[in-house]
Write a protein that holds these residues in place. Structure first.
Motif, PDB file in Angstrom:
ATOM      1  N   GLY A   9      53.466  65.356  63.407  1.00  0.00           N
ATOM      2  CA  GLY A   9      54.425  65.469  64.335  1.00  0.00           C
ATOM      3  C   GLY A   9      55.042  66.948  64.850  1.00  0.00           C
ATOM      4  N   ASN A  33      48.888  61.255  65.271  1.00  0.00           N
ATOM      5  CA  ASN A  33      48.796  60.447  63.912  1.00  0.00           C
ATOM      6  C   ASN A  33      49.510  59.154  64.288  1.00  0.00           C
ATOM      7  OD1 ASN A  33      48.704  59.480  61.170  1.00  0.00           O
ATOM      8  ND2 ASN A  33      50.760  60.822  60.828  1.00  0.00           N
ATOM      9  N   ASP A  36      52.200  57.112  60.428  1.00  0.00           N
ATOM     10  CA  ASP A  36      53.697  56.961  60.232  1.00  0.00           C
ATOM     11  C   ASP A  36      54.491  55.877  60.873  1.00  0.00           C
ATOM     12  OD1 ASP A  36      52.957  59.792  59.382  1.00  0.00           O
ATOM     13  OD2 ASP A  36      54.540  60.753  60.195  1.00  0.00           O
ATOM     14  N   ASP A  48      55.390  60.363  65.256  1.00  0.00           N
ATOM     15  CA  ASP A  48      54.699  61.390  65.390  1.00  0.00           C
ATOM     16  C   ASP A  48      53.977  61.691  67.207  1.00  0.00           C
ATOM     17  OD1 ASP A  48      54.727  62.099  63.006  1.00  0.00           O
ATOM     18  OD2 ASP A  48      52.825  62.023  62.440  1.00  0.00           O
ATOM     19  N   SER A 199      49.428  63.654  57.744  1.00  0.00           N
ATOM     20  CA  SER A 199      49.449  63.688  59.198  1.00  0.00           C
ATOM     21  C   SER A 199      47.732  63.936  59.936  1.00  0.00           C
ATOM     22  CB  SER A 199      50.082  65.050  59.836  1.00  0.00           C
ATOM     23  OG  SER A 199      51.605  64.928  59.567  1.00  0.00           O
TER      24      SER A 199
HETATM   25 CA    CA Z   1      54.540  62.670  60.706  1.00  0.00          CA
END
Ligand code: CA
Ligand code: GDP
Length: 306
Positions: A9, A33, A36, A48, A199
């Motif tokens: 992110g 990613n 999440d 993200d 990530s």
């Molecule tokens: Ca993240």
């Protein structure tokens, strides 16, 4: 020049912003990613990817570090008053995007196509792609049991000590359309200064992506997310200490063993013996100029490797 970036992110998005400033954005592919991701109020949220969209689209809340600028909270406040569980913060504008994505997913449009479409609407000339269109979710093993990523990160403020991570769905996840092409056509692959475990880890958990990068014929450069052994924000330093045995650049490099040829790290981390080429510079992305300089350092590192 084609550059493909692996990103989480905030750290990843800020780096990508510098890269878009440094080279023609049309040559940039950002692989984001999705470990999440979560469902909130029945809506698929991709924090993200959304941070990438908002940051590169110029509508991010820079001070807060997540979400949109000029955000309001009427919907969430109403949900809260009505007794809904509202620990995951979704502003009104942000919710609008999640509604549009939910509607598109319901129609059968893949996440990758939706993300590309939203990027175009936001005026982003680079490609933003999820690592996979398949369900892939990060679980955090803690001394308090195994928790879904956001339950640990947001609800529990990443306080429970991390013993390990698991990527549900990784065994069967395929790279999203465009991802392998982005890696195949790249002149340079960059791993952004994002959290290596939660990530970048979920992106490498997709076998096809890891294999493509392991077999690369072009340079791959990672940028360390630690400065002076500490995360700028978030739990990356604690995770490295616990899961990689330390927080100096060699520990970061080891997270990407066989997957990188150089590591860009901050001058405050001093001189360290690395198995890959070290590039020492200032890595704090305070403003647009600093972001661009960091992207240029990664580009120069790659040029030196060729
Ligand atoms: Ca993240
Ligand atoms: P998240 O998904 O929003 O947590 O974002 P990322 O994983 O992409 O980025 C989080 C990481 O970015 C943290 O480990 C931070 O230490 C790192 N980070 C944030 N700002 C900077 C910066 O200015 N320079 C560097 N080198 N790392 C940064």
């Amino acid at each position: 020049m084609n550059v493909t970036v692996l990103s989480g992110g905030v750290g990843g998005a800020r780096f990508a912003e510098g890269l878009l400033d440094a080279i023609d954005p049309a040559g940039v592919t950002v692989i984001g990613n999705v470990g999440d991701d979560l469902e909130v109020f029945g809506l698929h949220v991709s924090p993200d990817l959304d941070t990438l969209l908002y940051t590169l689209g110029g509508v991010a809340d820079e001070e807060q570090g997540w979400g949109r600028a000029g955000e309001t909270w009427a919907a969430l406040e109403t949900a809260d008053e009505l007794g809904a569980e509202a620990w995951f913060q979704l502003g009104d504008r942000d919710l609008g995007l999640h509604l549009a994505r939910a509607e598109a997913l319901e129609r059968g449009e893949p996440l990758s196509a939706i993300t590309e479409r939203f990027a175009r609407v936001l005026g982003i000339a680079a490609r933003i792609l999820p690592a996979t269109d398949d369900r892939l979710r990060t679980w955090i093993q803690t001394d308090d049991g195994e928790l879904p990523f956001q339950e640990w990160f947001v609800h529990r403020r990443h306080e429970p000590e991390v013993l390990g991570v698991r990527f549900e769905g990784a065994e069967t996840a395929r790279a999203a359309p465009g991802v392998l092409e982005g890696l195949r056509d790249a002149d340079l692959i960059v791993i952004a200064p994002s959290n290596p475990f939660v990530s970048i880890g979920p992106i490498f958990a997709v076998d096809e992506i890891r294999a493509a990068i392991a077999a690369r014929k072009v340079p791959a450069v990672a940028v360390s997310p630690l400065i002076g052994g500490r995360a700028v924000k978030g739990p990356a330093d604690r995770m490295l200490r616990r899961l990689a045995g330390g927080t100096d650049p060699s520990h970061v490099a080891r997270c990407y063993k066989g997957l990188i040829d150089a590591l860009v790290y901050d001058e405050s981390d001093g001189e360290v013996e690395l198995e890959v080429r070290p590039i020492v510079t200032r890595t704090l992305m305070t403003d647009a100029a600093a972001r661009r300089r960091l992207a240029e350092a990664a580009l120069e590192a790659a040029a030196a490797l060729r």
